[in-house]
Enzyme design. Structure first.
Site, PDB file in Angstrom:
ATOM      1  N   ASP A   4      -5.398 -13.523   9.512  1.00 13.06           N
ATOM      2  CA  ASP A   4      -4.265 -13.411   8.579  1.00 13.06           C
ATOM      3  C   ASP A   4      -3.065 -14.260   8.992  1.00 13.06           C
ATOM      4  O   ASP A   4      -1.931 -13.764   9.094  1.00 13.06           O
ATOM      5  CB  ASP A   4      -3.824 -11.935   8.441  1.00 13.06           C
ATOM      6  CG  ASP A   4      -4.774 -11.107   7.588  1.00 13.06           C
ATOM      7  OD1 ASP A   4      -5.616 -11.693   6.883  1.00 13.06           O
ATOM      8  OD2 ASP A   4      -4.666  -9.870   7.634  1.00 13.06           O
ATOM      9  N   GLU A  59      -8.665 -13.875  -1.157  1.00 12.88           N
ATOM     10  CA  GLU A  59      -7.938 -14.143   0.091  1.00 12.88           C
ATOM     11  C   GLU A  59      -8.633 -15.254   0.868  1.00 12.88           C
ATOM     12  O   GLU A  59      -9.841 -15.209   1.103  1.00 12.88           O
ATOM     13  CB  GLU A  59      -7.859 -12.864   0.928  1.00 12.88           C
ATOM     14  CG  GLU A  59      -7.158 -13.094   2.257  1.00 12.88           C
ATOM     15  CD  GLU A  59      -6.749 -11.819   2.971  1.00 12.88           C
ATOM     16  OE1 GLU A  59      -6.335 -10.855   2.284  1.00 12.88           O
ATOM     17  OE2 GLU A  59      -6.851 -11.792   4.201  1.00 12.88           O
ATOM     18  N   HIS A  66     -10.663 -14.264   3.940  1.00 18.85           N
ATOM     19  CA  HIS A  66     -11.885 -13.522   3.607  1.00 18.85           C
ATOM     20  C   HIS A  66     -12.972 -14.483   3.140  1.00 18.85           C
ATOM     21  O   HIS A  66     -14.155 -14.256   3.397  1.00 18.85           O
ATOM     22  CB  HIS A  66     -11.604 -12.490   2.519  1.00 18.85           C
ATOM     23  CG  HIS A  66     -10.617 -11.439   2.934  1.00 18.85           C
ATOM     24  ND1 HIS A  66     -10.239 -10.409   2.111  1.00 18.85           N
ATOM     25  CD2 HIS A  66      -9.939 -11.260   4.096  1.00 18.85           C
ATOM     26  CE1 HIS A  66      -9.365  -9.639   2.748  1.00 18.85           C
ATOM     27  NE2 HIS A  66      -9.161 -10.146   3.948  1.00 18.85           N
ATOM     28  N   ASP A  92      -0.471 -12.452   2.425  1.00 22.21           N
ATOM     29  CA  ASP A  92      -1.111 -11.422   3.232  1.00 22.21           C
ATOM     30  C   ASP A  92      -1.304 -12.041   4.619  1.00 22.21           C
ATOM     31  O   ASP A  92      -2.409 -12.391   5.026  1.00 22.21           O
ATOM     32  CB  ASP A  92      -2.454 -11.016   2.599  1.00 22.21           C
ATOM     33  CG  ASP A  92      -3.009  -9.756   3.232  1.00 22.21           C
ATOM     34  OD1 ASP A  92      -2.438  -9.300   4.242  1.00 22.21           O
ATOM     35  OD2 ASP A  92      -4.024  -9.226   2.730  1.00 22.21           O
ATOM     36  N   ASP A 149     -10.443 -11.609  10.892  1.00 21.09           N
ATOM     37  CA  ASP A 149      -9.401 -11.852   9.897  1.00 21.09           C
ATOM     38  C   ASP A 149      -8.060 -12.013  10.622  1.00 21.09           C
ATOM     39  O   ASP A 149      -7.393 -11.027  10.904  1.00 21.09           O
ATOM     40  CB  ASP A 149      -9.386 -10.606   8.988  1.00 21.09           C
ATOM     41  CG  ASP A 149      -8.705 -10.823   7.662  1.00 21.09           C
ATOM     42  OD1 ASP A 149      -8.499 -11.986   7.291  1.00 21.09           O
ATOM     43  OD2 ASP A 149      -8.413  -9.818   6.998  1.00 21.09           O
ATOM     44  N   ASP A 184       2.560   1.953   3.276  1.00 19.14           N
ATOM     45  CA  ASP A 184       3.527   0.981   3.831  1.00 19.14           C
ATOM     46  C   ASP A 184       4.956   1.382   3.496  1.00 19.14           C
ATOM     47  O   ASP A 184       5.892   0.981   4.184  1.00 19.14           O
ATOM     48  CB  ASP A 184       3.350  -0.423   3.215  1.00 19.14           C
ATOM     49  CG  ASP A 184       1.958  -0.958   3.319  1.00 19.14           C
ATOM     50  OD1 ASP A 184       1.227  -0.559   4.240  1.00 19.14           O
ATOM     51  OD2 ASP A 184       1.588  -1.793   2.459  1.00 19.14           O
ATOM     52  N   GLU A 218     -10.597  -7.148  -4.310  1.00 21.48           N
ATOM     53  CA  GLU A 218     -10.382  -8.204  -3.300  1.00 21.48           C
ATOM     54  C   GLU A 218     -11.591  -8.290  -2.380  1.00 21.48           C
ATOM     55  O   GLU A 218     -11.798  -7.431  -1.522  1.00 21.48           O
ATOM     56  CB  GLU A 218      -9.114  -7.873  -2.493  1.00 21.48           C
ATOM     57  CG  GLU A 218      -8.795  -8.915  -1.430  1.00 21.48           C
ATOM     58  CD  GLU A 218      -7.530  -8.568  -0.640  1.00 21.48           C
ATOM     59  OE1 GLU A 218      -6.567  -8.045  -1.237  1.00 21.48           O
ATOM     60  OE2 GLU A 218      -7.522  -8.823   0.572  1.00 21.48           O
ATOM     61  N   HIS A 246       0.888  -1.167   0.000  1.00 24.83           N
ATOM     62  CA  HIS A 246       0.000   0.000   0.000  1.00 24.83           C
ATOM     63  C   HIS A 246       0.923   1.214   0.000  1.00 24.83           C
ATOM     64  O   HIS A 246       2.016   1.169   0.571  1.00 24.83           O
ATOM     65  CB  HIS A 246      -0.831   0.105   1.279  1.00 24.83           C
ATOM     66  CG  HIS A 246      -1.690  -1.079   1.602  1.00 24.83           C
ATOM     67  ND1 HIS A 246      -1.203  -2.212   2.196  1.00 24.83           N
ATOM     68  CD2 HIS A 246      -3.024  -1.266   1.452  1.00 24.83           C
ATOM     69  CE1 HIS A 246      -2.199  -3.063   2.387  1.00 24.83           C
ATOM     70  NE2 HIS A 246      -3.310  -2.520   1.935  1.00 24.83           N
ATOM     71  N   ASP A 275      -4.416 -13.784  -2.172  1.00 27.58           N
ATOM     72  CA  ASP A 275      -3.789 -13.415  -0.911  1.00 27.58           C
ATOM     73  C   ASP A 275      -3.746 -14.679  -0.067  1.00 27.58           C
ATOM     74  O   ASP A 275      -4.768 -15.146   0.457  1.00 27.58           O
ATOM     75  CB  ASP A 275      -4.565 -12.288  -0.215  1.00 27.58           C
ATOM     76  CG  ASP A 275      -4.062 -10.915  -0.638  1.00 27.58           C
ATOM     77  OD1 ASP A 275      -3.228 -10.854  -1.575  1.00 27.58           O
ATOM     78  OD2 ASP A 275      -4.478  -9.911  -0.033  1.00 27.58           O
TER      79      ASP A 275
HETATM   80  C1  XLS Z   1      -7.342  -6.699   4.574  1.00 27.98           C
HETATM   81  C2  XLS Z   1      -6.906  -6.919   3.204  1.00 27.98           C
HETATM   82  C3  XLS Z   1      -5.787  -6.013   2.729  1.00 27.98           C
HETATM   83  C4  XLS Z   1      -5.671  -6.087   1.231  1.00 27.98           C
HETATM   84  C5  XLS Z   1      -4.942  -4.951   0.626  1.00 27.98           C
HETATM   85  O1  XLS Z   1      -8.112  -7.452   5.137  1.00 27.98           O
HETATM   86  O2  XLS Z   1      -6.568  -8.256   3.038  1.00 27.98           O
HETATM   87  O3  XLS Z   1      -4.601  -6.339   3.362  1.00 27.98           O
HETATM   88  O4  XLS Z   1      -5.085  -7.270   0.829  1.00 27.98           O
HETATM   89  O5  XLS Z   1      -5.469  -3.722   0.940  1.00 27.98           O
HETATM   90 NI    NI Z   2      -7.114 -10.385   5.429  1.00 31.06          NI
HETATM   91 NI    NI Z   3      -5.615  -9.157   1.470  1.00 34.05          NI
END
Ligand code: XLS
Ligand code: NI
Ligand code: NI
Length: 438
Positions: A308, A267, A270, A338, A306, A103, A231, A100, A295
């Site tokens: 991750d 993802e 998600h 991700d 989430d 980042d 996404e 991003h 992702d």
């Molecule tokens: C957040 C998202 C984010 C996207 C990019 O839940 O996964 O990280 O991948 O903005």
């Molecule tokens: Ni996520």
């Molecule tokens: Ni993501």
């Protein structure tokens, strides 16, 4: 430049029998699987936000790890992050990264100043990409962290906030293009609502579509040749996020005639938040010709948010790679981790164990998927299951020749449906296990 991950050498493939935890046991970049090298099949990417910026904070506590990389002022912190990022990608043998805008460079009070910082870092990233032979999988704009996006960005009730979002996307597209990015992602963290009592849903969706249309046109006008992705995610931070899942996004894209311009970045976590399997989301994208990128992570099914996590569930990575291969493999997309180390995994070394775990899980998944397809029993079963559409009335349904009257005539003549066969779920699941653990 100083070394940031001291004591860690370049991670190499050593095979399943090695006892070296800082080696790949399954990811052998040059080995051929399914007609391509594993490197080409998997196209691994480092997520800049989790890896270079995430400090292990959660809602109850501050960070457990410092990611300043010894920088003494904001600009130096981000320059050092860049050097550390490329050292890390080099040591992990990862070819791509994703970021991003926020980042990679500091955000100042004034947008102009922030953009100048971005320009400086872009020059550095370009030089490091050349030096280390790394590529940008995709870029994006962080249109969710700053308080100005509290009511949304492209779907904000404030036209001023909408313009800020557009300005950020414009700049992020310029940087992504400058760095030869292969993709650009829209993830709508704040694009949704918390209550319908204060929300004009119709206007918000129309506005979002306009912003996306303008972004595509602007991107193409400055020579961006990559793929645009959206996404999906059903919720968090909003109660309801508009890009809920692949099917919902498809409806949105088709309504606004954006379906030729966007593919999906799917993802895993998600998908499960939307009450789907990861494979379901990939399949919906594949059968609608909008599969793009992934992702790569996993959630905790006992938690409703989430998390991750780095992907380690080989059953899921196998089913994922099965869909990827069936979709014809990645073109411009790849597997972006991700994913973040757990709050308690606070040593820099943990980043390496995490990526190694994720990369090996996907290497195993790729090998299982390839064997599943080569074995052929699953594909054959599915083929046979739909055999009734190959001839007679079934073939007429598929070709569109059959009318309602023809169907009724066929049904009347049958008496009843008597030849239904078993769907054999358990038999098929056991085939997968036998191939996984052969
Ligand atoms: C957040 C998202 C984010 C996207 C990019 O839940 O996964 O990280 O991948 O903005
Ligand atoms: Ni996520
Ligand atoms: Ni993501």
């Amino acid at each position: 430049m100083s070394e940031f991950f001291k004591g860690i050498h370049k991670i190499k493939f050593e095979g399943a029998k090695t006892d070296n935890p800082l080696s790949f046991r399954h990811y052998n970049p040059d080995a051929i699987v399914g007609g391509k090298t594993m490197r080409q099949q998997l196209r691994f990417a480092m997520s800049y936000w989790h890896t270079m910026c995430g400090e292990g904070t959660d809602m109850f506590g501050r960070g457990t790890v410092n990611k300043d990389f010894h920088g003494k002022n904001p600009m130096e912190v981000f320059e050092n992050k860049a050097h550390a990022a490329f050292e890390l990608m080099h040591k992990l043998d990862i070819d791509f990264f994703c970021f991003h805008d926020r980042d990679i460079a500091p955000e100042y009070e004034v947008l102009q100043e922030t953009n100048e910082g971005l320009d400086k870092i872009t020059i550095l990233l370009k030089q490091l990409m050349k030096q280390y032979n790394k590529k940008l999988l995709w870029g994006t704009a962080n249109n969710f962290s700053n308080p100005r996006y509290m009511h949304g960005a492209g779907t904000s009730c404030s036209a001023d906030a909408f313009c800020f979002a557009a300005a950020q996307i414009k700049k992020a597209l310029e940087i992504t293009t400058e760095l030869g990015g292969e993709g650009y992602v829209f993830w709508g963290g704040r694009e949704g609502y918390d209550t319908l009592l204060n929300t004009d849903m119709g206007l918000e969706l129309d506005n979002m579509a306009k912003l996306m249309r303008m972004s595509v046109e602007y991107g193409r006008s400055i020579g961006f040749k990559g793929d645009f992705y959206i996404e999906p995610k059903p919720k968090e931070p909003t109660k309801h996020q508009y890009d809920f899942d692949v099917a919902t996004v498809l409806g949105f894209l088709r309504k606004y005639r954006l379906d030729k311009d966007f593919k999906m970045n799917i993802e895993a976590n998600h998908a499960t938040l939307a009450q789907h399997t990861f494979q379901h989301e990939l399949r919906v994208a594949r059968v609608n010709d909008v599969f793009g990128s992934i992702d790569a992570n996993q959630g905790d099914l006992l938690l409703g948010w989430d998390t991750d996590q780095f992907p380690t569930n080989v059953y899921d990575t196998a089913m994922c790679m099965y869909e990827v291969i069936k979709a014809g493999g990645f073109t411009k997309g790849g597997l972006n981790f991700d994913a973040k180390t757990r709050r308690g995994s606070h040593e820099l070394e943990d980043i390496f164990y995490s990526y190694i775990a994720g990369m090996d899980a996907f290497a195993l998944g790729l090998k299982v998927a390839d064997r599943l397809i080569a074995d052929g029993r699953i594909d054959k079963f599915v083929e046979d299951r739909y055999a009734s559409y190959k001839s007679g009335i079934g073939a007429d349904i598929v070709s569109g020749k059959a009318t309602m009257a023809d169907l009724e005539k066929h049904a009347l003549a049958l008496g009843d449906v008597v030849n239904l066969k078993s769907s054999r779920q358990e038999y098929l699941e056991n085939i997968v296990n036998s191939i996984m653990f052969e």
